[in-house]
Design an enzyme around this catalytic site. Structure first.
Site, PDB file in Angstrom:
ATOM      1  N   ASP A  77      -7.137   9.180  13.844  1.00 34.07           N
ATOM      2  CA  ASP A  77      -7.085   8.771  12.842  1.00 34.07           C
ATOM      3  C   ASP A  77      -7.390   7.241  12.578  1.00 34.07           C
ATOM      4  O   ASP A  77      -7.088   7.072  11.572  1.00 34.07           O
ATOM      5  CB  ASP A  77      -5.208   8.486  12.010  1.00 34.07           C
ATOM      6  CG  ASP A  77      -5.601   9.057  10.789  1.00 34.07           C
ATOM      7  OD1 ASP A  77      -6.774   9.353  10.031  1.00 34.07           O
ATOM      8  OD2 ASP A  77      -4.392   8.045  10.147  1.00 34.07           O
ATOM      9  N   GLU A 111       1.642   7.958   3.580  1.00 34.79           N
ATOM     10  CA  GLU A 111       1.621   9.263   3.820  1.00 34.79           C
ATOM     11  C   GLU A 111       3.017   9.582   2.902  1.00 34.79           C
ATOM     12  O   GLU A 111       3.909  10.183   2.133  1.00 34.79           O
ATOM     13  CB  GLU A 111       1.597   9.937   4.740  1.00 34.79           C
ATOM     14  CG  GLU A 111       1.166  11.488   4.301  1.00 34.79           C
ATOM     15  CD  GLU A 111       1.155  12.257   5.519  1.00 34.79           C
ATOM     16  OE1 GLU A 111       1.713  13.561   5.402  1.00 34.79           O
ATOM     17  OE2 GLU A 111       1.347  12.025   6.721  1.00 34.79           O
ATOM     18  N   GLY A 153       1.125  -1.301   0.775  1.00 32.60           N
ATOM     19  CA  GLY A 153      -0.140  -0.074  -0.158  1.00 32.60           C
ATOM     20  C   GLY A 153       0.952   1.123  -0.017  1.00 32.60           C
ATOM     21  O   GLY A 153       2.212   0.863  -0.017  1.00 32.60           O
ATOM     22  N   SER A 178       6.710   3.876   0.464  1.00 31.50           N
ATOM     23  CA  SER A 178       5.360   2.769   0.472  1.00 31.50           C
ATOM     24  C   SER A 178       5.336   1.273   1.100  1.00 31.50           C
ATOM     25  O   SER A 178       6.505   1.782   2.042  1.00 31.50           O
ATOM     26  CB  SER A 178       5.660   2.266  -1.280  1.00 31.50           C
ATOM     27  OG  SER A 178       7.593   1.913  -1.196  1.00 31.50           O
ATOM     28  N   VAL A 179       4.900   0.826   1.710  1.00 36.96           N
ATOM     29  CA  VAL A 179       4.325   0.321   2.567  1.00 36.96           C
ATOM     30  C   VAL A 179       4.690  -0.797   1.947  1.00 36.96           C
ATOM     31  O   VAL A 179       4.016  -1.530   1.170  1.00 36.96           O
ATOM     32  CB  VAL A 179       3.300  -0.553   3.353  1.00 36.96           C
ATOM     33  CG1 VAL A 179       2.952  -1.079   3.824  1.00 36.96           C
ATOM     34  CG2 VAL A 179       2.696   1.059   4.687  1.00 36.96           C
TER      35      VAL A 179
HETATM   36  P1  ADP Z   1      -0.083   6.009   6.444  1.00 35.94           P
HETATM   37  O1  ADP Z   1       0.350   6.743   7.853  1.00 35.94           O
HETATM   38  O2  ADP Z   1       1.138   6.983   5.166  1.00 35.94           O
HETATM   39  O3  ADP Z   1      -2.217   6.289   6.245  1.00 35.94           O
HETATM   40  P2  ADP Z   1      -0.663   3.129   6.797  1.00 35.94           P
HETATM   41  O4  ADP Z   1      -0.167   3.395   7.714  1.00 35.94           O
HETATM   42  O5  ADP Z   1      -1.941   3.982   6.582  1.00 35.94           O
HETATM   43  O6  ADP Z   1       0.193   4.535   6.306  1.00 35.94           O
HETATM   44  O7  ADP Z   1      -0.617   1.900   5.789  1.00 35.94           O
HETATM   45  C1  ADP Z   1      -0.476   2.650   4.157  1.00 35.94           C
HETATM   46  C2  ADP Z   1      -1.371   1.513   3.722  1.00 35.94           C
HETATM   47  O8  ADP Z   1      -0.462   0.557   3.136  1.00 35.94           O
HETATM   48  C3  ADP Z   1      -1.846   0.582   4.484  1.00 35.94           C
HETATM   49  O9  ADP Z   1      -3.593   1.335   4.109  1.00 35.94           O
HETATM   50  C4  ADP Z   1      -2.774  -0.345   4.021  1.00 35.94           C
HETATM   51  O10 ADP Z   1      -3.161  -1.022   2.733  1.00 35.94           O
HETATM   52  C5  ADP Z   1      -0.803  -1.116   3.940  1.00 35.94           C
HETATM   53  N1  ADP Z   1      -0.409  -1.366   5.755  1.00 35.94           N
HETATM   54  C6  ADP Z   1       0.133  -0.900   6.257  1.00 35.94           C
HETATM   55  N2  ADP Z   1       0.619  -2.139   7.903  1.00 35.94           N
HETATM   56  C7  ADP Z   1       0.367  -2.670   7.151  1.00 35.94           C
HETATM   57  C8  ADP Z   1       0.727  -3.866   7.491  1.00 35.94           C
HETATM   58  N3  ADP Z   1       1.473  -3.973   8.646  1.00 35.94           N
HETATM   59  N4  ADP Z   1      -0.016  -4.948   6.906  1.00 35.94           N
HETATM   60  C9  ADP Z   1      -0.261  -5.314   5.414  1.00 35.94           C
HETATM   61  N5  ADP Z   1      -0.677  -3.842   5.426  1.00 35.94           N
HETATM   62  C10 ADP Z   1      -0.155  -3.053   5.303  1.00 35.94           C
HETATM   63 MG    MG Z   2      -3.377   5.415   6.609  1.00 34.01          MG
END
Ligand code: ADP
Ligand code: MG
Length: 773
Positions: free
Chosen positions: A637, A523, A520, A526-527
Site C-alpha cells: 500500500d 478505514e 486523520g 479515527s486516528v
Molecule cells: P488506514 O490504514 O485506515 O489507511 P492510516 O494508518 O493510513 O489508516 O492512517 C490514516 C490517517 O491518520 C493518515 O493519513 C494520517 O493522516 C493519520 N495518521 C496515521 N498514523 C499517524 C501517526 N503515526 N502520526 C500522525 N498521524 C497519523
Molecule cells: Mg492509509
C-alpha cells in the site's frame, strides 16, 4: 531473488547459543618468531629497511586467510568477481557498503546465485548480519560463518582474493614493528619508523594480537613522549582497544594524570563509554581511587556525574570501593561557571513548530539549537536541535538527581548541561553549535544551581556490582546481548509464525492512555493524538489508530496483523509501533508523526515544496522500503497518503494494514481474498494473480513518485479500476508531471516495466536518489 538479505534464517535457539565476543580467531597466526628478541638486537644484523621488508612478507603470510576484502565496489562488480572465481557454493567476498557509511556487505554464492547480506556496524568495531549475533571484529564474524552457516544459506567456503580488511575493523591484528618499538619504549626507532616509512603511518591505528593500538601501549607504559609523538603523527586518540576502552581509560587505569591531560587536549573524548558496562574514563579512575586523574579530568571540565549502564556515577563507584579521597573530591569539587548563559538560548513555553521555525530563521546550521519548556508538560524542558538537516527534540529531565537527557550525565543546572553538549556530542546527533537567541530574554523558572542530591547507592542494588568488583584491567566483557542496550538497539526477534509474534507485542493498559484530538481517518476508525505513560511514568505524545466498535468483527484480525508486522520494524523511515491497547476500543499506539500525511502536505503546501525536498523524501521512502525488503515484508500500500512527515526533513512509511510477510521459500505473497485494493497503485501481476513482491512494491513506489512530482494529483484522473488496467495493458503509462525532471520520469517508467524482473530494485532506487541529493 531481489532481496539483499536473501534467506537469512536462524532460530532464536541458535542465536542464544552463539556467543562470540572475546575469543581469538583461530585463523590468525600468533606472534612472529622475532618476538623474543628486541628490535635493537634484530637490527644488529639487518638494516631497518630489510627488517621492514621481512615484516611485510610476514604480514602477507599472516593475512593469507583474511584477504577476502575488496573495498568499495558495486554489487555488480562483486557479482562479476564471484563469477570469475568459479561461482561455487560458499564462495564469498566482503565489500564496503555503498549506501550506509561504516557498514559492509557479504556477497556469497548459493546454487550458482549471488546473494548479498548487509554487515551492519553496531558501534565501534562490532558487526552483525541481520538478527545474528554481534561480533567484535570483521575477522571474527567471517570466521564464525565459515564454521557454520548459522542462518546464512550456506557456510562460507573459499574467498575471492582481495586485500586485508581495514585495520580498524579488526578486533585483533598483527603485531607490527610500531607495536614492537612501543612495547620496547624505543623512542628513537619509533621516530625513525614514523618519519621514513609511510606504511607504518598508514597502519598507526591497527590493533595488535592482544587488541591494543600503539597509542594504548605507549599510554600503559606511561611514556609521555611516545604518546605525544604518536599523536603528532595523527594516531587516532579515540580508537578503542579490543576490550572496548580508549587510551584515556588506559591512562586512568594506570594513574597517569599528565597523560590524561595530554590526551584530552588532543581531542580524547572523556564521554567515550565501554560498550557493555557504560564506564567512561572517570568511572575507571574513581574505581581505582586515582584521585590525581579524577582531579585532572574535573579541572578540564569533564562531566562530574556521568552514569554507567547500572546508572552509577563515579561518585557511587568511589564510595562502593571505599576510595574516600576520591569520593570526597568528586563531591566537593567546585566547577568553573558555565561558559554559556540561558539568555542566549532559552525561549520559555513554546511548541515544536515554533522551535523549528526559529532555528530555521536563524540559519538552521548543523548543531543550531534552542531550549524551551514543553507546552504539554510544564515542568519539562526540551532541547530542539538540527543535525544533518533533521530536527530533533530531546526532553531534559529534571529529577532530584539533576538535569539530564536520557541516560546522559546529570548536571546541576540547565546551563551546565548546554555547556557540556557544546563541547561533546555524548549521544546527541552532533555537538550544539549556534544558539538561537530569543527576541526578548525569558526568565528561567526552575533555575536550580545546587549540586545534584546524589546519595550513595547501596551496592546490592547495582546490577553490575559483582562484575565490576572482579575487573582488573578494565571493564569486563559481558554477554553479547548486552551490547545492544548501549547502542540503543533492541535485540530483534526473527520469529515468523503468528502465535509467536504475539509475544513480541507490547500490550498497553488503556489506563495509561489519554485520547486527544483527531489526526486523520482510517478505514476502521479515527486516528487520534494521545498521551501514553510508559513503565517509568514518563509521558509520550503518541498517535492512536483506533478500531471503532462497528468494525470489531472484520477489523480486529486485520488490526492485530498490522501490529504484528509493525512490532518487528525499527527504522527512521518507518513509523514505529509502540504497542497495542487491547481495548475496547482496540488501538495501535504509534510514534506521533506530527506533520501528517505527505499527500495532504503536497496539496496544502505545494508552493513550499522544492525539488530537493522531493528527492529527499523519495530517498527516504526507498530507504524504508529497502529495510522492509530486508525484513521480507511487502508493503502492498505504498502511496503518498501512507507516507507521513515528522518534519519537512523526515518522511516515514506508515499504514501496514495490507503488509504481509513473504514465505521463506518465495519472494512474493499471494493474496487469497479480495478486500480493499488500491488498484491504481498496483502492478499488473498483483491485479491479475494476486502476486505481491518487492517488485510490485517498486511499481507502487513509482506511482507514489508520480503523486509527489504532480503535487498530489490523482493518478489516472477520474479513470476507474478496469479502465486503468486496460490503459496499462495497451502499453500506456502515467504522463510526466510538469515539474518532474526527465531523469525522475525515466525512473518512474522503469518502475512500471510490465515484467517485474525488469524493474529496478529498492537498492538501486536508494542509490539513484542518494546520488542526486
Ligand atoms: P488506514 O490504514 O485506515 O489507511 P492510516 O494508518 O493510513 O489508516 O492512517 C490514516 C490517517 O491518520 C493518515 O493519513 C494520517 O493522516 C493519520 N495518521 C496515521 N498514523 C499517524 C501517526 N503515526 N502520526 C500522525 N498521524 C497519523
Ligand atoms: Mg492509509
Amino acid at each position: 531473488m531481489t532481496t539483499s538479505a536473501g534467506g537469512f534464517n536462524r532460530t532464536s535457539r541458535q542465536r542464544l547459543q552463539a556467543c562470540h565476543f572475546s575469543q581469538d580467531n583461530p585463523e590468525v597466526k600468533q606472534q612472529p618468531a622475532t618476538d623474543n628478541i628486541t628490535l635493537s638486537e634484530v637490527l644488529r644484523n639487518l638494516s631497518l629497511r630489510e627488517y621492514l621488508a621481512q615484516e611485510h612478507g610476514r604480514t602477507l603470510e599472516y593475512g593469507k586467510n583474511l584477504q577476502w576484502y575488496h573495498g568499495k565496489i558495486s554489487r555488480e562488480t562483486a557479482v562479476h568477481i564471484l563469477f570469475e572465481n568459479g561461482n561455487t557454493d560458499g564462495l564469498f567476498l566482503v565489500r564496503e557498503s555503498t549506501s550506509v557509511p561504516g557498514d559492509y556487505v557479504l556477497s556469497l554464492v548459493k546454487s550458482g546465485q549471488p546473494q548479498h547480506f548487509q554487515i551492519h556496524c553496531c558501534g565501534d568495531f562490532f558487526y552483525q548480519i541481520e538478527s545474528g549475533p554481534p561480533f567484535a571484529g570483521l575477522e571474527n564474524l567471517i570466521s564464525h560463518y565459515k564454521e557454520s552457516s548459522d542462518g546464512l544459506p550456506t557456510h562460507l567456503g573459499a574467498f575471492c582474493k582481495g586485500e586485508l580488511p581495514p585495520p580498524t575493523t579488526m578486533k585483533n591484528g598483527k603485531d607490527t614493528p610500531l607495536h614492537k618499538v612501543t612495547s620496547e619504549s624505543n623512542l628513537n626507532l619509533m621516530r625513525e619508523l614514523l618519519r621514513e616509512h609511510s606504511l607504518v603511518s598508514k597502519y598507526i591505528d591497527a590493533r595488535n594480537s592482544s587488541g591494543y593500538t600503539a597509542l594504548q601501549i605507549a599510554v600503559d607504559k606511561g611514556n609521555y613522549e611516545m604518546v605525544m609523538l604518536l599523536l603528532d603523527h595523527e594516531a587516532n586518540v579515540n580508537t578503542k582497544d579490543g576490550g572496548g576502552v580508549t587510551a584515556l581509560h588506559h591512562a586512568c587505569m594506570n594513574n597517569f594524570p599528565l597523560i590524561c591531560q595530554l590526551l584530552v587536549e588532543r581531542g580524547a573524548d572523556p564521554t567515550a563509554r565501554h560498550h557493555t558496562t557504560g564506564w567512561v574514563p572517570l568511572h575507571t579512575a574513581a574505581q581505582r581511587g586515582h584521585s590525581e586523574c579524577v582531579n585532572q579530568l574535573l579541572n578540564m571540565g569533564v562531566p562530574r556525574y556521568p552514569r554507567n549502564a547500572d546508572e552509577d556515577t563515579p561518585y557511587n563507584i568511589a564510595v562502593r570501593y571505599s576510595n574516600t579521597n576520591t569520593s570526597e573530591l568528586l563531591l566537593r569539587f567546585v566547577p568553573p561557571p558555565p561558559k554559556t548563559s540561558y539568555t542566549e538560548w532559552f525561549h520559555g513555553v513554546k511548541d515544536r513548530g515554533y522551535a523549528i521555525q526559529q532555528i530555521t530563521m536563524n540559519g538552521g546550521g548543523h548543531g543550531s539549537f534552542l531550549v524551551r519548556t514543553s507546552t504539554h508538560k510544564p515542568d519539562t524542558y526540551v532541547l530542539t536541535m538540527v543535525a544533518g538537516g533533521l530536527y530533533y527534540n530531546f526532553e531534559i529531565e529534571t529529577k532530584v538527581d539533576g538535569f539530564h537527557i536520557d541516560d546522559g550525565p546529570f548536571f546541576s543546572s540547565l546551563e551546565y548541561l548546554v555547556d557540556h553538549y557544546q563541547k561533546y556530542e555524548d549521544g546527541l546527533p552532533c555537538k550544539l553549535t549556534v544558539p538561537c537567541k530569543p527576541s526578548t530574554v525569558v526568565p528561567l523558572d526552575n533555575h536550580r544551581d545546587a549540586p545534584p542530591a546524589l546519595g550513595p547507592r547501596p551496592p546490592d542494588m547495582a546490577v553490575g556490582a559483582h562484575q565490576n568488583a572482579q575487573q582488573q584491567k578494565g571493564p569486563v566483557n559481558t554477554s553479547p546481548t548486552k551490547v545492544f542496550s548501549l547502542f540503543g538497539k533492541k535485540k530483534k526477534n526473527s520469529k515468523t509464525s503468528n502465535e509467536e509474534k504475539q509475544d513480541n507485542l507490547n500490550i498497553i493498559d488503556i489506563k495509561n492512555i489519554v485520547q486527544g484530538r483527531e489526526l486523520g481517518q482510517g478505514e476502521f476508525g479515527s486516528v487520534l493524538e494521545g498521551i501514553m505513560k510508559d513503565k517509568h511514568g514518563k509521558k509520550h505524545k503518541v498517535a492512536l489508530k483506533t478500531l471503532h466498535a462497528e468494525h470489531i468483527t472484520t477489523g480486529q484480525k486485520e488490526f492485530l496483523r498490522e501490529a504484528e508486522v509493525m512490532c518487528d520494524l525499527n527504522h527512521p523511515c518507518i513509523v514505529k509501533l509502540l504497542g497495542v491497547v487491547m481495548g475496547p476500543p482496540m488501538m495501535l499506539v504509534q510514534e506521533l508523526v506530527p506533520m501528517g500525511s505527505l499527500l495532504d502536505y503536497l496539496i496544502d503546501h505545494a508552493n513550499e515544496v522544492s525539488e530537493k525536498d522531493l528527492k529527499r523524501w523519495a530517498w527516504q521512502i526507498s530507504q524504508g522500503s529497502l529495510y522492509l525488503e530486508s525484513k521480507k515484508f511487502v508493503h502492498r500500500d505504498l502511496a503518498a497518503r501512507n507516507i507521513l512527515l515528522s518534519t519537512k526533513d523526515q518522511a516515514k512509511i506508515s499504514d501496514f494494514g495490507l503488509s504481509r510477510a513473504t514465505k521463506p521459500e518465495s519472494d512474493y505473497y499471494r493474496a487469497t481474498t479480495g478486500g480493499r485494493w488500491p488498484v491504481k497503485w498496483y502492478a499488473p501481476e498483483s491485479i491479475y494473480y494476486g502476486q505481491f513482491s518487492h517488485a510490485s512494491d517498486v511499481w507502487s513506489f513509482g506511482v507514489t513518485l508520480w503523486e509527489m512530482y504532480s503535487m498530489g494529483d490523482q493518478p489516472y484522473g477520474e479513470k476507474m479500476g478496469a479502465d486503468v488496467i486496460k490503459f496499462i495493458e495497451d502499453g500506456n503509462r502515467l504522463e510526466k508531471p510538469e515539474m518532474c525532471p526527465q531523469w525522475v520520469y525515466e525512473v518512474m517508467l522503469k518502475c512500471w516495466e510490465y515484467r517485474k524482473e525488469s524493474r529496478p530494485t529498492f537498492e538501486t532506487l536508494c542509490e539513484m536518489f542518494l546520488k542526486s541529493q
